[in-house]
Design a protein around this motif. Structure first.
Motif, PDB file in Angstrom:
ATOM      1  N   LEU A  26       0.830  -1.208   0.000  1.00 34.21           N
ATOM      2  CA  LEU A  26       0.000   0.000   0.000  1.00 34.21           C
ATOM      3  C   LEU A  26       0.862   1.254   0.000  1.00 34.21           C
ATOM      4  O   LEU A  26       0.612   2.194  -0.761  1.00 34.21           O
ATOM      5  CB  LEU A  26      -0.919  -0.002   1.226  1.00 34.21           C
ATOM      6  N   PHE A  27       1.896   1.266   0.823  1.00 40.22           N
ATOM      7  CA  PHE A  27       2.733   2.463   0.953  1.00 40.22           C
ATOM      8  C   PHE A  27       3.665   2.649  -0.245  1.00 40.22           C
ATOM      9  O   PHE A  27       4.280   3.704  -0.379  1.00 40.22           O
ATOM     10  CB  PHE A  27       3.533   2.392   2.255  1.00 40.22           C
ATOM     11  N   SER A  28       3.767   1.623  -1.102  1.00 36.26           N
ATOM     12  CA  SER A  28       4.566   1.770  -2.319  1.00 36.26           C
ATOM     13  C   SER A  28       3.767   2.406  -3.461  1.00 36.26           C
ATOM     14  O   SER A  28       4.344   2.793  -4.476  1.00 36.26           O
ATOM     15  CB  SER A  28       5.098   0.405  -2.783  1.00 36.26           C
ATOM     16  N   ILE A  29       2.448   2.520  -3.279  1.00 34.53           N
ATOM     17  CA  ILE A  29       1.600   3.126  -4.308  1.00 34.53           C
ATOM     18  C   ILE A  29       1.831   4.633  -4.298  1.00 34.53           C
ATOM     19  O   ILE A  29       1.788   5.268  -3.240  1.00 34.53           O
ATOM     20  CB  ILE A  29       0.119   2.803  -4.052  1.00 34.53           C
ATOM     21  N   PRO A  30       2.086   5.246  -5.442  1.00 34.55           N
ATOM     22  CA  PRO A  30       2.335   6.698  -5.484  1.00 34.55           C
ATOM     23  C   PRO A  30       1.164   7.479  -4.914  1.00 34.55           C
ATOM     24  O   PRO A  30      -0.004   7.174  -5.174  1.00 34.55           O
ATOM     25  CB  PRO A  30       2.532   6.979  -6.978  1.00 34.55           C
ATOM     26  N   ILE A  31       1.470   8.518  -4.142  1.00 38.47           N
ATOM     27  CA  ILE A  31       0.416   9.306  -3.497  1.00 38.47           C
ATOM     28  C   ILE A  31      -0.435  10.062  -4.516  1.00 38.47           C
ATOM     29  O   ILE A  31      -1.591  10.395  -4.235  1.00 38.47           O
ATOM     30  CB  ILE A  31       1.014  10.289  -2.478  1.00 38.47           C
ATOM     31  N   ASN A  32       0.126  10.308  -5.704  1.00 34.03           N
ATOM     32  CA  ASN A  32      -0.632  11.089  -6.687  1.00 34.03           C
ATOM     33  C   ASN A  32      -1.792  10.310  -7.293  1.00 34.03           C
ATOM     34  O   ASN A  32      -2.604  10.883  -8.017  1.00 34.03           O
ATOM     35  CB  ASN A  32       0.294  11.591  -7.796  1.00 34.03           C
TER      36      ASN A  32
END
Length: 549
Positions: free
Chosen positions: A410-416
């Motif tokens: 989940l935390f590897s997914i880009p925030i954009n």
């Protein structure tokens, strides 16, 4: 007097019938049926009677724990505005029919480029112009701008009109069409960003409505017509099935597969209902879409459907929901080993570009959690722990590692792209949080499970804080890019505080229980644990269902 104190004989007890004294040593029923009347010692009944007080205490502690969790949830709902009034009075809803075709075209382009990238079941192929979409697919024409529109007041208006449309046509009028199926699938696919936000119970209603569209459009008739020897198969042979089932378009097949994927993933992660059933027709639809290769996103579509199929297999293999499902640890352990091989083969088959690859990895670890969470069930513990302790601990460790991997993905997914991710992904996050909390307070009567080690491996508060920071970064990025921010994401801090409070309450309840046990000489084993089952946790939608209030 002695007869009254005896328990029912074994045959009567097994048959759950009254056991009356007979003319011989055998009871009346066994004498009449010629059965061996095997008497049971009265001490078993007495022991059970003596445990009534401990059972009551166990239920009281469990009720107190559940009540405290629901109280925390209620406080959150009251703070957020539990009534969920409509964002705008009907008299103040702006007229969205004034959207220019140029604006609508830009919105449709944004949907194709940014939104449907992660939910490839509704694709404009061949592309329709804005005017055509308004005429041919009026519901989809309302839903897409409600998701993509960057003007907040126009988005609210569009969302309310979309809601009124499907309520009138699907519920009041009982209509069914491809437009309603596609539109409602997109509506549910991004329900977290559409005002007003749904309550947990509404999600269950939504997935039933979505599946009802598939039933009314007679997609299930495809399966019936392929069963040899049935009336439907003869009608199909002679071309008399009457629904043009041999000429389903790729657009229809994608919509059917999208319903299967969405209903299955949401149902299993929220514990709401059974998944849809994967049939030979579902498999045929996947092959047809894959072989046609009409859109680049079709390959990703097939992989999502295969994930949903695997989730359904897991549900039926290890969750004991089948009528003739085997019981006991050995069948469960064998089922888990078989599922592990299937999962690895599925993971090796993933072929797609980033960031879809990160989304697939999130799904993969959710499948692992669905497999391993069975070790947290009380039946799994009490029936088999003494004979096979290492097997359960192995599964618990695998569950913990998979939970950690899920949040790493989940935390590897880009925030954009946080605000573009469909609702199915967020249900997996809530499901992961529920299991993580359950793992970190899990009590093992044999002492094999080390809670301190588990808490050092992954911190619940650390995961929640990291997620809240990621959302804050996504909000800052959206503001810098002048893009819209779904209102629900503005309340993640409050939601994070609720998660941590609920988890701390469970930890405190467990600590109190340990202190009580240390102060008493009597041992009640695992029966007095102030814990809740996985079903209890998943049923607490206001807490664990990420965006349903």
């Amino acid at each position: 007097m002695e007869t009254r104190n005896l328990k029912a004989c074994r045959p009567c007890s097994k048959a759950k019938v009254r056991c009356d004294p007979g003319p011989t040593d055998a009871c009346h029923r066994c004498h009449r049926l010629g059965k061996d009347c095997i008497r049971q010692a009265p001490k078993a009944h007495s022991a059970k009677k003596n445990n009534v007080s401990s059972d009551v205490g166990r239920l009281e502690r469990k009720l107190d724990n559940v009540t405290s969790l629901l109280t925390a949830s209620q406080r959150y709902m009251e703070g957020f505005g539990g009534g969920h009034p409509s964002p705008l009075p009907a008299s103040e809803v702006p007229d969205v029919d004034t959207l220019q075709d140029e604006t609508t075209e830009r919105i449709l382009a944004g949907f194709n480029q940014r939104i449907s990238l992660f939910f490839p079941f509704v694709v404009r192929s061949p592309p329709l112009r804005a005017s055509d979409l308004r005429t041919i697919k009026p519901f989809l024409n309302l839903v897409i701008p409600a998701i993509v529109c960057e003007d907040s007041s126009a988005q609210v208006a569009q969302a309310l009109r979309a809601r009124d449309y499907w309520m009138e046509h699907m519920i009041a009028n009982g209509e069914h069409s491809l437009d309603l199926l596609q539109g409602f699938m997109v509506y549910l696919g991004w329900v977290q960003i559409l005002p007003p936000h749904p309550r947990a119970a509404q999600i269950n209603n939504y997935i039933h409505l979505l599946e009802a569209q598939v039933i009314n459009l007679d997609f299930y008739g495809e399966t019936r017509s392929r069963i040899p020897g049935t009336v439907f198969s003869y009608l199909r042979v002679f071309g008399l099935d009457g629904n043009g089932r041999n000429s389903r378009s790729l657009e229809e097949l994608r919509a059917y597969l999208g319903c299967y994927y969405l209903v299955t993933l949401v149902s299993l992660c929220l514990g709401e209902k059974e998944p849809m059933q994967y049939t030979s027709y579902t498999d045929e639809c996947c092959r047809t879409v894959k072989e046609a290769a009409q859109c680049e996103s079709d390959q990703y579509l097939v992989q999502l459907v295969r994930i949903a199929h695997m989730a359904e297999k897991i549900y039926r293999a290890v969750q004991y929901h089948e009528v003739d499902a085997p019981t006991g640890l050995a069948p469960t352990a064998m089922g888990i080993r078989w599922l592990q091989r299937e999962l690895q083969q599925l993971k090796d088959s993933f072929v797609c570009d980033f960031p879809q690859s990160a989304i697939l990895l999130l799904h993969y670890h959710t499948l692992e959690l669905l497999t391993y969470r069975v070790a947290l069930e009380r039946d799994f513990e009490t029936a088999n722990l003494s004979n096979y302790p290492l097997t359960q601990i192995d599964v618990l460790c695998s569950c913990l590692n998979s939970t950690k991997s899920l949040f790493d993905a989940l935390f590897s997914i880009p925030i954009n792209i946080y605000f573009q991710i469909p609702y199915t992904c967020w249900t997996q996050v809530g499901h992961g949080l529920a299991i993580l909390s359950r793992l970190l307070v899990h009590h093992d009567p044999s002492g094999y499970w080390d809670r301190e080690w588990a808490q050092q491996t992954i911190s619940f508060d650390g995961v929640v804080d990291t997620f809240a920071l990621k959302v804050e970064d996504a909000i800052s990025h959206a503001r810098a890019e002048s893009t819209s921010i779904p209102p629900i994401f503005m309340h993640i801090k409050k939601r994070a505080a609720l998660w941590k409070e609920a988890h701390q309450m469970r930890c405190a309840a467990m600590d109190r229980w340990h202190q009580e046990q240390a102060q008493t000489s009597s041992s009640t084993g695992g029966d007095g644990i102030p814990d809740v089952s996985m079903e209890d946790l998943l049923a607490m939608g206001p807490i664990w269902n990420l965006f349903s209030l």
